[in-house]
Design a protein around this motif. Structure first.
Motif, PDB file in Angstrom:
ATOM      1  N   CYS A  93      40.879   6.131  23.791  1.00 57.75           N
ATOM      2  CA  CYS A  93      41.589   5.955  25.065  1.00 57.75           C
ATOM      3  C   CYS A  93      41.470   7.193  25.948  1.00 57.75           C
ATOM      4  O   CYS A  93      41.278   7.080  27.164  1.00 57.75           O
ATOM      5  N   VAL A  95      38.014   7.223  27.389  1.00 57.71           N
ATOM      6  CA  VAL A  95      37.889   6.211  28.448  1.00 57.71           C
ATOM      7  C   VAL A  95      38.510   6.724  29.744  1.00 57.71           C
ATOM      8  O   VAL A  95      37.934   6.572  30.830  1.00 57.71           O
ATOM      9  N   LYS A 106      36.441   7.306  33.228  1.00 54.56           N
ATOM     10  CA  LYS A 106      36.825   6.710  34.516  1.00 54.56           C
ATOM     11  C   LYS A 106      36.950   7.786  35.593  1.00 54.56           C
ATOM     12  O   LYS A 106      36.474   7.614  36.715  1.00 54.56           O
ATOM     13  N   TRP A 158      31.354   3.618  29.360  1.00 58.53           N
ATOM     14  CA  TRP A 158      32.657   3.018  29.627  1.00 58.53           C
ATOM     15  C   TRP A 158      32.666   1.561  29.157  1.00 58.53           C
ATOM     16  O   TRP A 158      33.598   1.117  28.493  1.00 58.53           O
ATOM     17  N   TYR A 159      31.606   0.843  29.476  1.00 58.43           N
ATOM     18  CA  TYR A 159      31.499  -0.559  29.057  1.00 58.43           C
ATOM     19  C   TYR A 159      31.554  -0.663  27.532  1.00 58.43           C
ATOM     20  O   TYR A 159      32.270  -1.498  26.981  1.00 58.43           O
ATOM     21  N   GLU A 164      35.135   0.212  26.350  1.00 54.44           N
ATOM     22  CA  GLU A 164      36.104  -0.819  26.730  1.00 54.44           C
ATOM     23  C   GLU A 164      35.961  -2.058  25.851  1.00 54.44           C
ATOM     24  O   GLU A 164      36.933  -2.785  25.640  1.00 54.44           O
ATOM     25  N   ASN A 165      34.768  -2.320  25.344  1.00 58.25           N
ATOM     26  CA  ASN A 165      34.541  -3.497  24.511  1.00 58.25           C
ATOM     27  C   ASN A 165      34.636  -3.197  23.024  1.00 58.25           C
ATOM     28  O   ASN A 165      34.433  -4.083  22.204  1.00 58.25           O
TER      29      ASN A 165
END
Length: 99
Positions: free
Chosen positions: A17, A20, A24, A62-63, A66-67
């Motif tokens: 987290c 991430v 961002k 990021w992708y 996030e997955n």
């Protein structure tokens, strides 16, 4: 797919987290930096992802993050997840501001 049980407890949800959030911020700051550089022809800041390649890499990382799931099977091994965490932090890090 790799089951989450193959991951050691050394990688935590908080770490993912945090990365991430940094990614961002790096994407936003890098995009703004590129726009300012193009508009005002300023000298790029070497401490931000100030080129399209860095921003595009952060978008891909990021992708992937996030997955990623700690509860389901994953497409990443522990080594791949760790590599993404390290490289993401290196690209998005504001080295000039760190003490």
């Amino acid at each position: 797919m790799y089951d989450i049980t193959t991951l050691s407890p050394s990688i935590t949800e908080e770490e993912v987290c945090k990365t991430v959030s940094g990614v961002k911020a790096g994407i936003m700051e890098g995009t703004l930096t590129m726009a300012y550089n193009e508009l005002y022809k300023t000298i790029p800041n070497p401490c931000l992802p100030s080129n399209a390649k860095g921003v595009h890499c952060l978008l891909l990382y990021w992708y992937a993050l996030e997955n990623f799931s700690f509860t389901d099977s994953n497409f990443l091994t522990e080594a791949q997840l760790n590599a993404i965490l390290v490289v993401s932090e290196q690209i998005s890090k504001k080295c000039c501001c760190d003490g």
